[in-house]
Design a protein around this motif. Structure first.
Motif, PDB file in Angstrom:
ATOM      1  N   GLU A  65      64.318  34.790 -57.976  1.00 71.14           N
ATOM      2  CA  GLU A  65      65.351  34.856 -56.998  1.00 71.14           C
ATOM      3  C   GLU A  65      65.274  33.486 -55.901  1.00 71.14           C
ATOM      4  N   MET A  66      66.413  32.871 -55.611  1.00 68.76           N
ATOM      5  CA  MET A  66      66.199  31.726 -54.646  1.00 68.76           C
ATOM      6  C   MET A  66      67.470  31.806 -53.996  1.00 68.76           C
ATOM      7  N   THR A  67      67.339  31.399 -52.425  1.00 73.81           N
ATOM      8  CA  THR A  67      68.430  31.324 -51.546  1.00 73.81           C
ATOM      9  C   THR A  67      68.019  30.182 -50.610  1.00 73.81           C
ATOM     10  N   GLU A  68      69.152  29.572 -50.025  1.00 73.26           N
ATOM     11  CA  GLU A  68      69.088  28.280 -49.404  1.00 73.26           C
ATOM     12  C   GLU A  68      68.867  28.772 -47.976  1.00 73.26           C
ATOM     13  N   VAL A  69      67.908  28.142 -47.390  1.00 69.40           N
ATOM     14  CA  VAL A  69      67.488  28.713 -45.809  1.00 69.40           C
ATOM     15  C   VAL A  69      68.591  27.730 -45.017  1.00 69.40           C
ATOM     16  N   ALA A  70      69.289  28.209 -44.006  1.00 69.40           N
ATOM     17  CA  ALA A  70      70.180  27.670 -43.121  1.00 69.40           C
ATOM     18  C   ALA A  70      69.061  26.853 -42.184  1.00 69.40           C
ATOM     19  N   GLU A  71      69.292  25.494 -42.076  1.00 68.76           N
ATOM     20  CA  GLU A  71      68.324  24.767 -41.083  1.00 68.76           C
ATOM     21  C   GLU A  71      68.852  25.190 -39.595  1.00 68.76           C
ATOM     22  N   LYS A 107      61.243  21.644 -59.834  1.00 67.58           N
ATOM     23  CA  LYS A 107      60.153  21.265 -59.282  1.00 67.58           C
ATOM     24  C   LYS A 107      59.134  22.705 -59.532  1.00 67.58           C
ATOM     25  N   LEU A 108      59.671  23.751 -59.244  1.00 66.19           N
ATOM     26  CA  LEU A 108      59.041  25.162 -59.407  1.00 66.19           C
ATOM     27  C   LEU A 108      58.495  25.186 -61.004  1.00 66.19           C
ATOM     28  N   LYS A 109      59.362  24.770 -61.706  1.00 57.65           N
ATOM     29  CA  LYS A 109      59.206  24.991 -63.110  1.00 57.65           C
ATOM     30  C   LYS A 109      58.077  24.224 -63.596  1.00 57.65           C
ATOM     31  N   VAL A 110      57.917  22.786 -63.250  1.00 62.98           N
ATOM     32  CA  VAL A 110      56.910  21.992 -63.295  1.00 62.98           C
ATOM     33  C   VAL A 110      55.558  22.767 -62.764  1.00 62.98           C
ATOM     34  N   MET A 132      67.557  16.474 -47.112  1.00 57.16           N
ATOM     35  CA  MET A 132      66.732  17.429 -48.036  1.00 57.16           C
ATOM     36  C   MET A 132      67.037  19.032 -47.365  1.00 57.16           C
ATOM     37  N   ALA A 133      67.220  19.788 -48.410  1.00 59.63           N
ATOM     38  CA  ALA A 133      67.681  21.178 -48.173  1.00 59.63           C
ATOM     39  C   ALA A 133      66.197  21.803 -48.453  1.00 59.63           C
ATOM     40  N   ARG A 134      66.049  23.270 -47.805  1.00 59.90           N
ATOM     41  CA  ARG A 134      65.146  24.067 -47.902  1.00 59.90           C
ATOM     42  C   ARG A 134      65.504  25.290 -48.520  1.00 59.90           C
ATOM     43  N   PHE A 135      64.524  25.792 -49.602  1.00 61.10           N
ATOM     44  CA  PHE A 135      64.897  26.999 -50.414  1.00 61.10           C
ATOM     45  C   PHE A 135      64.065  27.994 -50.311  1.00 61.10           C
ATOM     46  N   LYS A 136      64.197  29.014 -50.168  1.00 57.67           N
ATOM     47  CA  LYS A 136      63.247  30.375 -50.227  1.00 57.67           C
ATOM     48  C   LYS A 136      63.518  30.802 -51.464  1.00 57.67           C
ATOM     49  N   TYR A 137      62.251  31.140 -52.058  1.00 56.42           N
ATOM     50  CA  TYR A 137      62.098  31.683 -53.530  1.00 56.42           C
ATOM     51  C   TYR A 137      61.244  32.964 -53.673  1.00 56.42           C
ATOM     52  N   THR A 138      61.498  33.772 -54.679  1.00 53.85           N
ATOM     53  CA  THR A 138      60.665  34.452 -55.186  1.00 53.85           C
ATOM     54  C   THR A 138      60.470  34.255 -56.634  1.00 53.85           C
ATOM     55  N   GLY A 139      59.112  34.095 -57.281  1.00 53.17           N
ATOM     56  CA  GLY A 139      58.934  34.037 -58.645  1.00 53.17           C
ATOM     57  C   GLY A 139      57.670  34.597 -59.095  1.00 53.17           C
ATOM     58  N   ARG A 140      57.275  34.228 -60.400  1.00 53.21           N
ATOM     59  CA  ARG A 140      56.148  34.602 -60.997  1.00 53.21           C
ATOM     60  C   ARG A 140      55.205  33.423 -61.685  1.00 53.21           C
ATOM     61  N   ASP A 141      53.805  33.541 -61.363  1.00 54.54           N
ATOM     62  CA  ASP A 141      53.245  32.418 -62.041  1.00 54.54           C
ATOM     63  C   ASP A 141      51.889  33.152 -62.785  1.00 54.54           C
ATOM     64  N   ARG A 142      51.135  32.685 -63.453  1.00 53.80           N
ATOM     65  CA  ARG A 142      49.946  33.335 -64.147  1.00 53.80           C
ATOM     66  C   ARG A 142      49.185  34.196 -63.191  1.00 53.80           C
ATOM     67  N   LYS A 143      49.230  34.094 -62.152  1.00 53.77           N
ATOM     68  CA  LYS A 143      48.376  34.916 -60.998  1.00 53.77           C
ATOM     69  C   LYS A 143      49.303  36.155 -60.789  1.00 53.77           C
ATOM     70  N   GLY A 144      50.612  36.101 -60.958  1.00 54.34           N
ATOM     71  CA  GLY A 144      51.272  37.236 -60.639  1.00 54.34           C
ATOM     72  C   GLY A 144      52.488  36.749 -59.637  1.00 54.34           C
ATOM     73  N   LYS A 145      53.237  37.578 -58.883  1.00 58.01           N
ATOM     74  CA  LYS A 145      54.406  37.396 -58.136  1.00 58.01           C
ATOM     75  C   LYS A 145      53.830  36.465 -56.907  1.00 58.01           C
ATOM     76  N   LYS A 146      54.929  35.614 -56.446  1.00 60.24           N
ATOM     77  CA  LYS A 146      54.644  34.407 -55.555  1.00 60.24           C
ATOM     78  C   LYS A 146      55.894  34.150 -54.645  1.00 60.24           C
ATOM     79  N   GLN A 147      55.804  34.049 -53.366  1.00 63.77           N
ATOM     80  CA  GLN A 147      56.913  33.642 -52.514  1.00 63.77           C
ATOM     81  C   GLN A 147      56.707  32.438 -51.867  1.00 63.77           C
ATOM     82  N   GLY A 148      57.826  31.928 -51.423  1.00 62.38           N
ATOM     83  CA  GLY A 148      57.556  30.583 -50.506  1.00 62.38           C
ATOM     84  C   GLY A 148      58.793  29.977 -50.395  1.00 62.38           C
ATOM     85  N   VAL A 149      58.449  28.563 -49.677  1.00 62.67           N
ATOM     86  CA  VAL A 149      59.656  27.747 -49.501  1.00 62.67           C
ATOM     87  C   VAL A 149      59.644  26.450 -50.069  1.00 62.67           C
TER      88      VAL A 149
END
Length: 401
Positions: free
Chosen positions: A40-46, A30-33, A1-18
């Motif tokens: 923007e999305m980048t894979e986090v090196a474990e 998953k994020l679309k759901v 299972m890989a980890r991805f750091k992302y920056t996106g937007r939802d109805r409340k505005g800009k959002k970041q997370g892993v």
């Protein structure tokens, strides 16, 4: 299972997370759901600092039992497997189980069966669990299978709790005794050294022994710490290698008093697991392979491996068991009857009940026996040190008087 750091937007505005996902595409889905448009999305090196570290199963048996019972109840009430998994993911107190169920829910929504989705989390869901669930899916008796698993893990938890309870007292008292002895040798005994030196006479043998032990402890405490660390490292190394672990497990089963209790616990675990697998219609050869890895004792596992080979040759599974000292006649006779009558699962269940009760009785007897022995040992150690100090002091007082 890989980890991805992302920056996106939802109805409340800009959002970041892993987010954890098998691939970048799965992470995007998953994020679309969740209603997040990825910018923007980048894979986090474990690394050592970010990866999950766990020894054994990260989920406690009691949490697993609660999950299984609730899952069975929901299915009996007509709730779908997907919705049940979603509900249980929200309710469980275990973070590891919550994370696993969230991932499994996603797999289920993609059309995969529960047994396949659970294989990605084998630290939590053992091969026994997966095979029994697979058999339950095939037979359409998932609720009964889950209830059977809950009973199995509950009995396993109770047996482990009894063993831990029996071993906890001597371990705690033993550590306490060592700590008290070290404190007396390092902090108390040295204060009397100058007094005894001024006394000038020949010290009693017991006093001289304690003074030498105190002097050694103060000068070479680091050597004692090193030896303890090396011993722990040696035990860990032995347990990681199947060949050397066999001899460690053999030694454990042969320990006076405790060995018999641990032998009964391993046999109870073996027979209970086999009974559960056979009741769920898991093929016998596959069940034997699963139990071989479940018993956690290489001595018993080796005999199970030989029994499976015996079965493949068309012989009874009891042939190797009858030749081994770790298997009492009760087990071999009950299994033989079960093979002849076609009720092997029921016979193994009765044997498991018997040995689980035996473990309970053994732990009660051991606790009753060990408690006074440990008190006498602790009193003896402290009394020896106190006596070694008091004897020459009485002689000093007599001379002064």
């Amino acid at each position: 299972m890989a980890r991805f750091k992302y920056t996106g937007r939802d109805r409340k505005g800009k959002k970041q997370g892993v987010i954890n996902a098998a691939s970048r595409r799965e992470a995007m889905q998953k994020l679309k759901v969740d209603g997040i448009r990825v910018l923007e999305m980048t894979e986090v090196a474990e690394s050592f600092m970010t990866k999950d570290i766990s020894i054994g199963s990260p989920v406690k048996l009691e949490h697993l039992v609660i999950y299984l019972r609730q899952f069975s109840t929901l299915l009996k009430a007509g709730v779908s497997v997907v919705e049940s998994t979603n509900i249980l993911a929200e309710q469980t107190e275990s973070k590891a189980l919550k994370k696993a169920l969230t991932d499994i829910e996603q797999e289920l929504r993609e059309g995969k069966p529960l047994s396949e989705a659970a294989t990605k989390h084998q630290k939590i869901f053992t091969p026994m669990f997966i095979n029994m669930i697979h058999a339950g899916e095939a037979s359409g008796n998932m609720d009964e299978t889950l209830e059977r698993l809950a009973v199995h893990f509950e009995k396993q938890h109770n047996t482990r709790a009894k063993i831990k309870s029996a071993l906890a007292y001597p371990i705690v008292v033993g550590i306490l005794a060592i700590a008290v002895v070290i404190f007396l040798l390092v902090s108390v005994v040295p204060t009397f050294v100058d007094m005894f030196a001024d006394f000038g006479g020949e010290l009693p043998a017991i006093t001289q022994f304690v003074l030498n032990a105190s002097d050694f402890m103060q000068k070479f405490w680091w050597l004692i710490v090193l030896l303890i660390m090396l011993f722990i490292g040696f035990i860990v190394f032995i347990k990681q290698n199947k060949n050397t672990k066999y001899y460690l497990d053999y030694f454990i089963l042969r320990i006076p008093i405790f060995g018999k209790m641990l032998q009964k616990a391993v046999l109870a675990r073996m027979t209970r697991t086999l009974s559960s697998l056979f009741t769920s219609s898991v093929p016998i050869l596959q069940a034997m392979s699963i139990v071989e890895n479940v018993v956690e004792n290489e001595v018993i596992a080796k005999v199970i491996r030989q029994s499976r080979d015996s079965l493949e040759r068309g012989q009874s599974i009891t042939v190797p068991m009858k030749k081994h000292w770790a298997f009492p006649p009760l087990i071999t006779q009950m299994i033989a009857i079960g093979e002849e009558t076609g009720s092997l699962d029921a016979m193994l269940g009765k044997v498991a009940d018997f040995y689980e009760k035996e473990v309970e009785n053994s732990t009660d007897r051991i606790k009753a026996l060990i408690e006074p022995i440990m008190i006498v040992v602790l009193a003896g150690l402290v009394g020896t040190i106190v006596t070694s100090i008091m004897v020459p002091m009485f002689e000093i007082f007599n001379q002064v008087g």
